[in-house]
Scaffold this active site. Sequence first.
Site, mmCIF file in Angstrom:
data_model
loop_
_atom_site.group_PDB
_atom_site.id
_atom_site.type_symbol
_atom_site.label_atom_id
_atom_site.label_comp_id
_atom_site.label_asym_id
_atom_site.label_seq_id
_atom_site.Cartn_x
_atom_site.Cartn_y
_atom_site.Cartn_z
ATOM 1 N N ARG A 43 0.811 -1.229 0.000
ATOM 2 C CA ARG A 43 0.000 0.000 0.000
ATOM 3 C C ARG A 43 0.846 1.281 0.000
ATOM 4 O O ARG A 43 0.647 2.178 -0.825
ATOM 5 C CB ARG A 43 -0.928 0.004 1.229
ATOM 6 N N THR A 44 1.768 1.373 0.952
ATOM 7 C CA THR A 44 2.490 2.635 1.145
ATOM 8 C C THR A 44 3.364 2.948 -0.066
ATOM 9 O O THR A 44 3.352 4.060 -0.592
ATOM 10 C CB THR A 44 3.343 2.563 2.428
ATOM 11 N N LYS A 49 25.536 -4.861 -0.144
ATOM 12 C CA LYS A 49 27.004 -5.008 -0.236
ATOM 13 C C LYS A 49 27.688 -4.360 0.957
ATOM 14 O O LYS A 49 28.903 -4.198 0.969
ATOM 15 C CB LYS A 49 27.510 -4.350 -1.521
ATOM 16 N N ARG A 106 11.058 3.672 4.253
ATOM 17 C CA ARG A 106 10.546 2.641 5.163
ATOM 18 C C ARG A 106 11.736 1.803 5.601
ATOM 19 O O ARG A 106 12.558 1.389 4.771
ATOM 20 C CB ARG A 106 9.499 1.755 4.512
ATOM 21 N N HIS A 133 4.146 5.685 11.715
ATOM 22 C CA HIS A 133 3.725 5.577 10.309
ATOM 23 C C HIS A 133 2.742 6.740 10.098
ATOM 24 O O HIS A 133 1.526 6.543 9.997
ATOM 25 C CB HIS A 133 3.057 4.223 10.090
HETATM 26 N N1 CP Z 1 -0.591 -0.196 5.859
HETATM 27 C C1 CP Z 1 0.616 -0.405 5.308
HETATM 28 O O1 CP Z 1 1.604 0.245 5.668
HETATM 29 O O2 CP Z 1 0.633 -1.368 4.352
HETATM 30 P P1 CP Z 1 1.915 -1.798 3.516
HETATM 31 O O3 CP Z 1 2.865 -2.489 4.455
HETATM 32 O O4 CP Z 1 1.392 -2.701 2.435
HETATM 33 O O5 CP Z 1 2.542 -0.552 2.967
#
Ligand code: CP
Length: 324
Positions: free
Chosen positions: A74-75, A102, A124, A152
Amino acid sequence: MSEGEAFLEPGPASERQALNLGSLLTTRGLSGDAALRVLDIAESFFDVSRRAVRKVPALRGKTLLNVFFEASTRTRTSFELAGKRLSMDVVNLSGSSSSSTKGETLLDTIRTLEAMRPDVVVIRHAASGAAAYIAERSGVTVINGGDGTHQHPTQALLDAFTIRKHKQHFAGLRVAICGDILHSRVARSNAILLKTLGADVHVAAPLTLLPPEVETLGVTMHKRIEPAIEGADVVMMLRIQRERLSGTFLPTLREFSRTFGLNAARLKLAKPDAIVMHPGPMNRGVEIAPDVADGAQSVILDQVEAGVAVRMAVLWLLSQERRN
Ligand code: CP
C-alpha cells in the site's frame, strides 16, 4: 502563481500554507490544525484519482525517491501513484536491490541519493528512528513511510481522512484500536493523532501485546476486546505481526482469533453504524473474520483509496515548504 497553486484554487491562502515541519516523521507534535490542513488538501486531490486523466501538473519537475528497506504494497504503491498524479518524477529503490546488500550504510545510501538532488525521500525501514536519523543528518525532505515499531504518520493521516469521510468529525468519537499494539507503529501514530483531533481512543490487546507506555498517550487500555469495542464508532483492527513475534507473546494464533478476533458477533457490541478499519495487510481469520473484512461496515478499501490523496497532499505541502 504556479500551476499547482492554481489547481488548488479556490481556497483561502491560509488553507494552502505549508506544514512547516521540514519533514514528516511522526504524528507526535503535529497540531490539529496542521493535520486538518492535510485532510483538506487531500479532499481537493481526492477526485483526481477518479478522473479519466489521473494527473495534475502541481509538482511537475520535482523528484520523489521511494526508498523501501521493508516490504510494502500500500504505502510504496500509493506514494508512487501520488507522485505520478502530481506529475513528479518518481524513482523506487528497494533495500534488497540496493547496495546496502554489499554493506553500504543507511547514511551513505541516503547521502548518495541526496547527491542526485531529489526533492522528497520516502523511507521505510525496520529500525525505529531510521527516518529521523536520516532527516537529522541530511538536507533532504524526509517522509517516514514506517520505521520499525515506532511511527507511520501518513497511515494515521489517511485513517483520519477515512474516519472524517464517514463520521464528519472527531470530537468525542469513540475509536477502538485492537490487536497487536506492542509491535504496531500504526497504533502509536493513530492514538496520538486521534487524541490530538479530540477522539476518545481505546486500545485493546492481550497483556503480552499491550505496552504500558501506551497509557501515557491518554488512551484507555483494555486487556479484552469486548469492553473496547462496546459502543464504538470506529473499530480499527491491527495485524498480528508474525514476523516480529518470537513465540512467547501468544499461545497460538487460533487462541488469539478465538479470544481477540473481530467477528460478526463481537462487532454487534459497537454502534450499529460503526465502521471497521484495518491498515492492512490483513491476516484473514486471525485478527479479523473474512465476513467482517468484506462486510457492509468495512471501509478497508476506502482507507487504501484515501492513501493516494493524503500522500498527494503531504507531498504537495512539504514541497511548498521546501520552495518557501
Ligand atoms: N498499511 C501499510 O503500511 O501497508 P503496507 O505495508 O502494504 O505498505
